[in-house]
Design a protein around this motif. Structure first.
Motif, PDB file in Angstrom:
ATOM      1  N   ARG A   1      -4.687  -5.871 -11.413  1.00 21.32           N
ATOM      2  CA  ARG A   1      -3.394  -6.495 -11.101  1.00 21.32           C
ATOM      3  C   ARG A   1      -2.968  -6.253  -9.662  1.00 21.32           C
ATOM      4  O   ARG A   1      -2.013  -6.846  -9.182  1.00 21.32           O
ATOM      5  N   VAL A   2      -3.690  -5.380  -8.939  1.00 22.93           N
ATOM      6  CA  VAL A   2      -3.333  -5.018  -7.570  1.00 22.93           C
ATOM      7  C   VAL A   2      -4.269  -5.752  -6.618  1.00 22.93           C
ATOM      8  O   VAL A   2      -5.466  -5.831  -6.852  1.00 22.93           O
ATOM      9  N   GLY A   3      -3.715  -6.291  -5.555  1.00 22.21           N
ATOM     10  CA  GLY A   3      -4.531  -7.002  -4.589  1.00 22.21           C
ATOM     11  C   GLY A   3      -3.989  -6.840  -3.186  1.00 22.21           C
ATOM     12  O   GLY A   3      -2.937  -6.250  -2.958  1.00 22.21           O
ATOM     13  N   ALA A   4      -4.712  -7.415  -2.235  1.00 25.03           N
ATOM     14  CA  ALA A   4      -4.330  -7.332  -0.827  1.00 25.03           C
ATOM     15  C   ALA A   4      -4.067  -8.714  -0.247  1.00 25.03           C
ATOM     16  O   ALA A   4      -4.257  -8.932   0.939  1.00 25.03           O
ATOM     17  N   ASP A   5      -3.637  -9.646  -1.090  1.00 24.64           N
ATOM     18  CA  ASP A   5      -3.337 -10.994  -0.631  1.00 24.64           C
ATOM     19  C   ASP A   5      -1.993 -10.975   0.088  1.00 24.64           C
ATOM     20  O   ASP A   5      -0.940 -10.869  -0.542  1.00 24.64           O
ATOM     21  N   THR A   6      -2.025 -11.090   1.405  1.00 25.47           N
ATOM     22  CA  THR A   6      -0.798 -11.000   2.197  1.00 25.47           C
ATOM     23  C   THR A   6       0.150 -12.169   1.964  1.00 25.47           C
ATOM     24  O   THR A   6       1.300 -12.122   2.389  1.00 25.47           O
TER      25      THR A   6
ATOM     26  N   GLY B   1      14.062  -2.901   5.791  1.00 24.51           N
ATOM     27  CA  GLY B   1      14.934  -2.639   4.655  1.00 24.51           C
ATOM     28  C   GLY B   1      14.276  -2.804   3.292  1.00 24.51           C
ATOM     29  O   GLY B   1      14.874  -2.464   2.280  1.00 24.51           O
ATOM     30  N   THR B   2      13.058  -3.337   3.238  1.00 23.39           N
ATOM     31  CA  THR B   2      12.374  -3.461   1.961  1.00 23.39           C
ATOM     32  C   THR B   2      11.960  -2.079   1.465  1.00 23.39           C
ATOM     33  O   THR B   2      11.832  -1.134   2.255  1.00 23.39           O
ATOM     34  N   GLU B   3      11.757  -1.958   0.164  1.00 25.75           N
ATOM     35  CA  GLU B   3      11.434  -0.664  -0.438  1.00 25.75           C
ATOM     36  C   GLU B   3      10.187  -0.764  -1.322  1.00 25.75           C
ATOM     37  O   GLU B   3      10.272  -0.844  -2.540  1.00 25.75           O
ATOM     38  N   PRO B   4       8.999  -0.740  -0.674  1.00 21.68           N
ATOM     39  CA  PRO B   4       7.764  -0.754  -1.453  1.00 21.68           C
ATOM     40  C   PRO B   4       7.470   0.632  -2.030  1.00 21.68           C
ATOM     41  O   PRO B   4       8.147   1.615  -1.725  1.00 21.68           O
ATOM     42  N   TRP B   5       6.442   0.708  -2.850  1.00 18.92           N
ATOM     43  CA  TRP B   5       5.997   1.973  -3.431  1.00 18.92           C
ATOM     44  C   TRP B   5       5.048   2.664  -2.469  1.00 18.92           C
ATOM     45  O   TRP B   5       4.218   2.021  -1.834  1.00 18.92           O
ATOM     46  N   LEU B   6       5.158   3.974  -2.371  1.00 20.75           N
ATOM     47  CA  LEU B   6       4.226   4.802  -1.597  1.00 20.75           C
ATOM     48  C   LEU B   6       3.472   5.664  -2.593  1.00 20.75           C
ATOM     49  O   LEU B   6       4.076   6.399  -3.379  1.00 20.75           O
ATOM     50  N   VAL B   7       2.144   5.562  -2.559  1.00 22.97           N
ATOM     51  CA  VAL B   7       1.299   6.316  -3.478  1.00 22.97           C
ATOM     52  C   VAL B   7       0.553   7.352  -2.654  1.00 22.97           C
ATOM     53  O   VAL B   7      -0.300   7.014  -1.841  1.00 22.97           O
ATOM     54  N   THR B   8       0.872   8.638  -2.856  1.00 23.16           N
ATOM     55  CA  THR B   8       0.360   9.689  -1.974  1.00 23.16           C
ATOM     56  C   THR B   8      -0.775  10.504  -2.573  1.00 23.16           C
ATOM     57  O   THR B   8      -1.490  11.176  -1.845  1.00 23.16           O
ATOM     58  N   ARG B   9      -0.937  10.492  -3.870  1.00 22.27           N
ATOM     59  CA  ARG B   9      -1.944  11.346  -4.507  1.00 22.27           C
ATOM     60  C   ARG B   9      -3.243  10.583  -4.743  1.00 22.27           C
ATOM     61  O   ARG B   9      -3.237   9.431  -5.166  1.00 22.27           O
ATOM     62  N   HIS B  10      -4.347  11.254  -4.473  1.00 22.78           N
ATOM     63  CA  HIS B  10      -5.668  10.639  -4.564  1.00 22.78           C
ATOM     64  C   HIS B  10      -5.930  10.037  -5.947  1.00 22.78           C
ATOM     65  O   HIS B  10      -6.387   8.893  -6.054  1.00 22.78           O
ATOM     66  N   ALA B  11      -5.635  10.753  -7.000  1.00 26.70           N
ATOM     67  CA  ALA B  11      -5.898  10.245  -8.356  1.00 26.70           C
ATOM     68  C   ALA B  11      -5.073   8.990  -8.643  1.00 26.70           C
ATOM     69  O   ALA B  11      -5.569   8.034  -9.258  1.00 26.70           O
ATOM     70  N   ASP B  12      -3.826   8.977  -8.184  1.00 28.94           N
ATOM     71  CA  ASP B  12      -2.976   7.797  -8.374  1.00 28.94           C
ATOM     72  C   ASP B  12      -3.499   6.616  -7.556  1.00 28.94           C
ATOM     73  O   ASP B  12      -3.484   5.471  -8.009  1.00 28.94           O
ATOM     74  N   GLN B  13      -3.983   6.900  -6.339  1.00 30.19           N
ATOM     75  CA  GLN B  13      -4.524   5.842  -5.490  1.00 30.19           C
ATOM     76  C   GLN B  13      -5.772   5.229  -6.120  1.00 30.19           C
ATOM     77  O   GLN B  13      -5.929   4.007  -6.150  1.00 30.19           O
ATOM     78  N   ARG B  14      -6.639   6.070  -6.664  1.00 29.49           N
ATOM     79  CA  ARG B  14      -7.845   5.556  -7.317  1.00 29.49           C
ATOM     80  C   ARG B  14      -7.500   4.693  -8.517  1.00 29.49           C
ATOM     81  O   ARG B  14      -8.079   3.628  -8.725  1.00 29.49           O
ATOM     82  N   ALA B  15      -6.552   5.144  -9.321  1.00 25.56           N
ATOM     83  CA  ALA B  15      -6.143   4.373 -10.497  1.00 25.56           C
ATOM     84  C   ALA B  15      -5.548   3.033 -10.069  1.00 25.56           C
ATOM     85  O   ALA B  15      -5.847   1.986 -10.655  1.00 25.56           O
ATOM     86  N   LEU B  16      -4.739   3.050  -9.033  1.00 27.61           N
ATOM     87  CA  LEU B  16      -4.098   1.837  -8.558  1.00 27.61           C
ATOM     88  C   LEU B  16      -5.122   0.853  -8.002  1.00 27.61           C
ATOM     89  O   LEU B  16      -5.100  -0.339  -8.316  1.00 27.61           O
ATOM     90  N   LEU B  17      -6.034   1.347  -7.173  1.00 30.81           N
ATOM     91  CA  LEU B  17      -7.031   0.474  -6.565  1.00 30.81           C
ATOM     92  C   LEU B  17      -8.026  -0.082  -7.575  1.00 30.81           C
ATOM     93  O   LEU B  17      -8.647  -1.117  -7.343  1.00 30.81           O
ATOM     94  N   GLY B  18      -8.179   0.594  -8.704  1.00 25.49           N
ATOM     95  CA  GLY B  18      -9.066   0.109  -9.758  1.00 25.49           C
ATOM     96  C   GLY B  18      -8.388  -0.859 -10.707  1.00 25.49           C
ATOM     97  O   GLY B  18      -9.027  -1.414 -11.605  1.00 25.49           O
ATOM     98  N   ASP B  19      -7.123  -1.092 -10.527  1.00 24.50           N
ATOM     99  CA  ASP B  19      -6.350  -1.964 -11.412  1.00 24.50           C
ATOM    100  C   ASP B  19      -6.478  -3.411 -10.933  1.00 24.50           C
ATOM    101  O   ASP B  19      -6.153  -3.711  -9.785  1.00 24.50           O
TER     102      ASP B  19
END
Length: 88
Positions: free
Chosen positions: A72-77, A52-70
C-alpha cells in the motif's frame, strides 16, 4: 507495526515537532538530538514540514522495513497527499 498509522492527535500545534530538526554542534553526521529522542520513545509520529503539512516520520529500522514491504506504500510523487518538495 499496526495496519494503519494511528495515534493521538496533538492538541496544541507545538506538540508536533518541526522537520527537519536542528543539528547539534559537533559531527555533522550525527542525527539531531530531537530525532534521537523520537527513535528511543516514539513509534511512527507526525512531524510538521515547512509548508505546514504533517506527514508521518518513521524512525525505527523494524518499522521502516515493515512499511517499505507493504504494497500500500509507494513513491509516486503524483499521489494525493504525497509530501511536497522543499522550497527552493
Amino acid at each position: 507495526m499496526a495496519d494503519t498509522l494511528t495515534g493521538p492527535v496533538p492538541e496544541a500545534p507545538d506538540a508536533v515537532p518541526e522537520f527537519p530538526m536542528p543539528r547539534a554542534a559537533g559531527c555533522p553526521f550525527d542525527p539531531p538530538p530531537a530525532l534521537r529522542e523520537l527513535q528511543e520513545r516514539a513509534p511512527p509520529t507526525r512531524v510538521r514540514l515547512w509548508d505546514g503539512t504533517e506527514p508521518w516520520l518513521v524512525t525505527r529500522h523494524a518499522d521502516q522495513r515493515a512499511l517499505l514491504g507493504d504494497p500500500r506504500v509507494g513513491a509516486d510523487t503524483d499521489s494525493p497527499g504525497y509530501p511536497p518538495s522543499p522550497r527552493a
